[in-house]
Design an enzyme around this catalytic site. Structure first.
Site, PDB file in Angstrom:
ATOM      1  N   ASP A 168      -1.371  -0.166   6.070  1.00  0.00           N
ATOM      2  CA  ASP A 168      -1.467  -0.024   7.239  1.00  0.00           C
ATOM      3  C   ASP A 168      -3.666   0.409   7.639  1.00  0.00           C
ATOM      4  O   ASP A 168      -2.982   0.713   8.887  1.00  0.00           O
ATOM      5  CB  ASP A 168      -1.172   2.072   7.134  1.00  0.00           C
ATOM      6  CG  ASP A 168      -1.587   2.443   6.812  1.00  0.00           C
ATOM      7  OD1 ASP A 168      -2.292   2.210   5.144  1.00  0.00           O
ATOM      8  OD2 ASP A 168      -2.514   3.474   6.515  1.00  0.00           O
TER       9      ASP A 168
ATOM     10  N   ASP B 270       1.078  -1.622   0.006  1.00  0.00           N
ATOM     11  CA  ASP B 270      -0.182  -0.314  -0.468  1.00  0.00           C
ATOM     12  C   ASP B 270       1.076   1.514  -0.217  1.00  0.00           C
ATOM     13  O   ASP B 270       2.504   0.918   0.328  1.00  0.00           O
ATOM     14  CB  ASP B 270      -0.714   0.213   1.163  1.00  0.00           C
ATOM     15  CG  ASP B 270      -1.626   1.501   1.420  1.00  0.00           C
ATOM     16  OD1 ASP B 270      -3.030   1.577   0.277  1.00  0.00           O
ATOM     17  OD2 ASP B 270      -2.011   1.912   2.390  1.00  0.00           O
TER      18      ASP B 270
ATOM     19  N   ASP C 179      -0.081   5.394   0.592  1.00  0.00           N
ATOM     20  CA  ASP C 179      -0.528   6.352   1.332  1.00  0.00           C
ATOM     21  C   ASP C 179      -0.974   5.835   2.789  1.00  0.00           C
ATOM     22  O   ASP C 179      -0.795   4.192   3.524  1.00  0.00           O
ATOM     23  CB  ASP C 179      -2.107   6.144   1.296  1.00  0.00           C
ATOM     24  CG  ASP C 179      -2.040   7.487   0.571  1.00  0.00           C
ATOM     25  OD1 ASP C 179      -1.221   8.226  -0.140  1.00  0.00           O
ATOM     26  OD2 ASP C 179      -3.284   7.156  -0.169  1.00  0.00           O
TER      27      ASP C 179
END
Length: 344
Positions: A214, A16, A18
């Site tokens: 995250d 991922d 961001d």
């Protein structure tokens, strides 16, 4: 010959962006260096993002400027997954109304579809992705087209997106405008739904992938849906309390402070005499007192032990917040190495 590290078991990282590699325009500290080292050891890097606003080329340029190894071919977006989904359903030349930015338009063109901007163009589908300049007029055109029977597809359903300033509204929040106005729920192409993972596997040919994210509700759930291992890093949205109270589909294989953990041996919790142990920490669950944690050292090790005990006790459910708060205080006070969520 280096000792066994976490990354040694995998041939591809499905990363991922961001909250994992960067926050807004700035790199997460240490992330570019960890990725360069992974690439130098022959691990394929694929940047898999639910953000559909930018093109793969623009994302790769941003990553390169931060010092992370990246080319456009290494970037897999929810826009590409949505475009493949639509192309397989409608075929070349089909008109698709784009409620979003250039990333979506470019992905549609790459699959032979025709991006349009008004309901008067009689689109067969409406696809929505986050864009900083998303207007009421474009949302209105999308609403009109969906009301007339166009298929409604969302690039992703993230309710928020992390930035250096905090969490901002994500595409999932913005799609509620059309969904509420029409009563039609969108088909979601991005994580945690299968289309984006399928797109990632087709593009990378990964045999032993590790999903790194995250967020529990997109990255980790997406990995669970695909049946692959996952690493949760504490540099973005998810906080320790989220982990301790996670249900089965939101429980990562690994927990780490940041991407540097890829290049160290991983300390797994182990069960012994009714408790879970990880390095200098011991976690125990009792029905009367809830989760209890004792020890000192790297706080991430404490969190790993606490999660193992909480998840075992919760089974197919989720641990109650009040029952884990005592252990959470111990983790916070017990040692360094733990970054909490970037949420304000």
């Amino acid at each position: 010959m280096h000792s066994q590290t976490l990354i040694d078991a995998y041939d591809t990282l499905l990363l991922d962006l961001d909250g994992v590699v960067y926050l807004g325009r700035d790199a997460v500290p240490g992330a570019p260096e960890a990725l360069r080292l992974a690439g130098s050891r022959g691990v394929r890097l694929a940047y898999v993002t639910n953000n559909a606003s930018r093109t793969p080329g623009a994302i790769a340029q941003h990553l390169s400027a931060l010092g992370a190894p990246a080319a456009a071919a290494d970037v897999v977006t929810s826009a590409q997954a949505a475009a493949r989904l639509l192309a397989e359903r409608f075929g070349p030349g089909a008109a698709v109304l784009v409620v979003g930015g250039m990333g979506l338009r470019g992905a549609l063109r790459a699959h032979g579809l025709r991006p349009v901007s008004t309901a008067l163009d009689e689109p067969v589908a409406v696809v929505q992705g986050i864009a900083p300049d998303l207007s009421y007029g474009l949302l209105s055109e999308g609403t009109l087209a969906v009301r007339r029977g166009a298929l409604f597809v969302a690039a992703n359903a993230d309710s928020t997106m992390p930035t250096g300033r905090g969490e901002l509204p994500g595409n999932g929040a913005m799609t509620r405008v059309i969904a509420t106005a029409t009563g039609v729920e969108p088909i979601v192409a991005g994580k945690p739904e299968p289309p984006l993972h399928r797109e990632s596997m087709l593009r990378t040919g990964a045999r032993r992938p590790l999903v790194v994210g995250d967020r529990l509700d997109t990255d980790i759930e997406g990995a669970a849906n695909a049946g692959v291992d996952s690493l949760l890093v504490l540099t973005g949205v998810a906080a320790p309390l989220d982990l301790l109270t996670a249900g089965p589909r939101h429980r990562p294989t690994y927990i780490a402070a940041d991407l540097s953990a890829l290049h160290r041996p991983y300390s797994r919790p182990r069960r012994n005499e009714g408790a879970w142990h990880c390095e200098g920490w011991t976690a125990r669950w009792s029905d009367g007192a809830g989760l209890r944690l004792e020890g000192r050292g790297d706080a991430v090790d404490g969190l790993r032990a606490a999660c193992a005990a909480a998840w075992e006790a919760a089974g197919d459910g989720a641990a109650d917040q009040d029952a884990v708060k005592s252990a959470l205080r111990e983790v916070s006070a017990g040692g360094g190495g733990l970054r909490s969520s970037r949420r304000p």
